[in-house]
Scaffold this motif. Sequence first.
Motif, PDB file in Angstrom:
ATOM      1  N   TYR A   9      50.831  38.645  40.926  1.00 30.37           N
ATOM      2  CA  TYR A   9      49.536  38.248  41.485  1.00 30.37           C
ATOM      3  C   TYR A   9      48.763  37.513  40.396  1.00 30.37           C
ATOM      4  CZ  TYR A   9      44.954  38.674  43.774  1.00 30.37           C
ATOM      5  OH  TYR A   9      43.733  38.417  44.351  1.00 30.37           O
ATOM      6  N   GLU A  10      48.546  36.238  40.568  1.00 30.09           N
ATOM      7  CA  GLU A  10      47.999  35.410  39.497  1.00 30.09           C
ATOM      8  C   GLU A  10      46.481  35.297  39.513  1.00 30.09           C
ATOM      9  OE1 GLU A  10      49.681  34.270  37.003  1.00 30.09           O
ATOM     10  OE2 GLU A  10      51.595  34.996  37.791  1.00 30.09           O
ATOM     11  N   ALA A  11      45.847  35.536  40.654  1.00 31.64           N
ATOM     12  CA  ALA A  11      44.395  35.376  40.725  1.00 31.64           C
ATOM     13  C   ALA A  11      43.694  36.435  39.886  1.00 31.64           C
ATOM     14  CB  ALA A  11      43.930  35.453  42.177  1.00 31.64           C
ATOM     15  N   ARG A  12      42.605  36.055  39.229  1.00 28.94           N
ATOM     16  CA  ARG A  12      41.813  37.012  38.461  1.00 28.94           C
ATOM     17  C   ARG A  12      40.835  37.724  39.393  1.00 28.94           C
ATOM     18  NH1 ARG A  12      41.798  37.250  33.137  1.00 28.94           N
ATOM     19  NH2 ARG A  12      39.708  38.115  33.155  1.00 28.94           N
ATOM     20  N   SER A  13      40.621  38.988  39.134  1.00 34.88           N
ATOM     21  CA  SER A  13      39.685  39.757  39.951  1.00 34.88           C
ATOM     22  C   SER A  13      38.259  39.258  39.733  1.00 34.88           C
ATOM     23  CB  SER A  13      39.760  41.247  39.596  1.00 34.88           C
ATOM     24  OG  SER A  13      41.042  41.764  39.828  1.00 34.88           O
ATOM     25  N   ARG A  14      37.518  39.176  40.807  1.00 33.32           N
ATOM     26  CA  ARG A  14      36.103  38.808  40.729  1.00 33.32           C
ATOM     27  C   ARG A  14      35.209  40.036  40.621  1.00 33.32           C
ATOM     28  NH1 ARG A  14      35.072  35.856  46.092  1.00 33.32           N
ATOM     29  NH2 ARG A  14      32.978  35.651  45.192  1.00 33.32           N
ATOM     30  N   PHE A  15      35.741  41.195  41.039  1.00 35.80           N
ATOM     31  CA  PHE A  15      34.927  42.399  41.133  1.00 35.80           C
ATOM     32  C   PHE A  15      35.623  43.587  40.465  1.00 35.80           C
ATOM     33  CE2 PHE A  15      34.291  40.030  45.223  1.00 35.80           C
ATOM     34  CZ  PHE A  15      33.074  39.455  44.864  1.00 35.80           C
ATOM     35  N   LEU A  16      34.802  44.510  39.966  1.00 38.06           N
ATOM     36  CA  LEU A  16      35.295  45.779  39.408  1.00 38.06           C
ATOM     37  C   LEU A  16      34.446  46.906  39.971  1.00 38.06           C
ATOM     38  CD1 LEU A  16      36.459  46.720  35.899  1.00 38.06           C
ATOM     39  CD2 LEU A  16      34.514  47.980  36.858  1.00 38.06           C
ATOM     40  N   ARG A  17      35.097  47.995  40.292  1.00 33.61           N
ATOM     41  CA  ARG A  17      34.393  49.202  40.725  1.00 33.61           C
ATOM     42  C   ARG A  17      34.516  50.260  39.624  1.00 33.61           C
ATOM     43  NH1 ARG A  17      35.349  51.128  46.577  1.00 33.61           N
ATOM     44  NH2 ARG A  17      33.373  50.015  46.843  1.00 33.61           N
ATOM     45  N   PHE A  18      33.372  50.795  39.205  1.00 36.66           N
ATOM     46  CA  PHE A  18      33.378  51.840  38.191  1.00 36.66           C
ATOM     47  C   PHE A  18      33.900  53.152  38.778  1.00 36.66           C
ATOM     48  CE2 PHE A  18      30.257  49.091  36.095  1.00 36.66           C
ATOM     49  CZ  PHE A  18      30.686  49.180  34.776  1.00 36.66           C
ATOM     50  N   PRO A  19      34.874  53.783  38.106  1.00 42.24           N
ATOM     51  CA  PRO A  19      35.284  55.116  38.538  1.00 42.24           C
ATOM     52  C   PRO A  19      34.118  56.090  38.538  1.00 42.24           C
ATOM     53  CG  PRO A  19      36.868  54.196  36.993  1.00 42.24           C
ATOM     54  CD  PRO A  19      35.689  53.271  37.002  1.00 42.24           C
TER      55      PRO A  19
END
Length: 245
Positions: free
Chosen positions: A91-101
């Motif tokens: 999967y080459e696309a970079r993530s736009r979002f992150l969810r904090f644990p």
Amino acid sequence: LTFDLCETANEVAGYDGAVVDELRRRGVPATIFVGGHWAATHPARFREIAADPRFEIANHTWTHANLRLVDAERLTREILAPEAAFREAGYEARSRFLRFPFGACDARSLKAVAEAGMAAIQWDVSTGDPSPLTSADAIVATTLREVRPGSIVLAHANGRGFNTAKALPRILDRLAADGFRFVTVGDLLTRGRPVITATCYDAKPGDTDKYDHWTAPTGRKPSTVPLPEPQTASPGAPAPAPAAT
């Protein structure tokens, strides 16, 4: 709708195919927050999900660590290692979002996420599905009671949403009947100004502090640097609160 696929460093969590299959059967888009460790131990499943255009892939850290408490080196690894795992799986696309644990953050970890080019996304409706004591009826009732236009709903598809698969068809039926349309987080954020809060939390400010007893080996304490003042959303805008960027 958002679903977490995550696991800690000392486990291999599962995969709730019934949840994913139900979304596919109905053509319902969703954002999937994937932990890097989960992607590394489930590469075939990850590739399958990432290849589906209905699903938006986002980052859920490497091992679901409390980023308020880790040292600088691990903070960087927790944020960036999932991206490497995603690429390793094709999967080459970079993530736009992150969810904090745990919905737990501080100024330092928010800054690190922003510097990695991602926006931190939380939720405003928690289904409570990680508890085996939360029945399908309770998941349905909580979701339908709390959801509103612009909501971001938190659920799990890693085998830790014990009754999610039973509850999901009823939730989808009722929300669709009530006129809701399902979109990914990325799509939602194009439809108005998101709520940006002064801290990260689950249901109310301060309620994720309880997770700080899960200390890192360094015994690091959360940053006390104040976060920026929250921005007020315009009327009718999506409300992914708490959403911190």
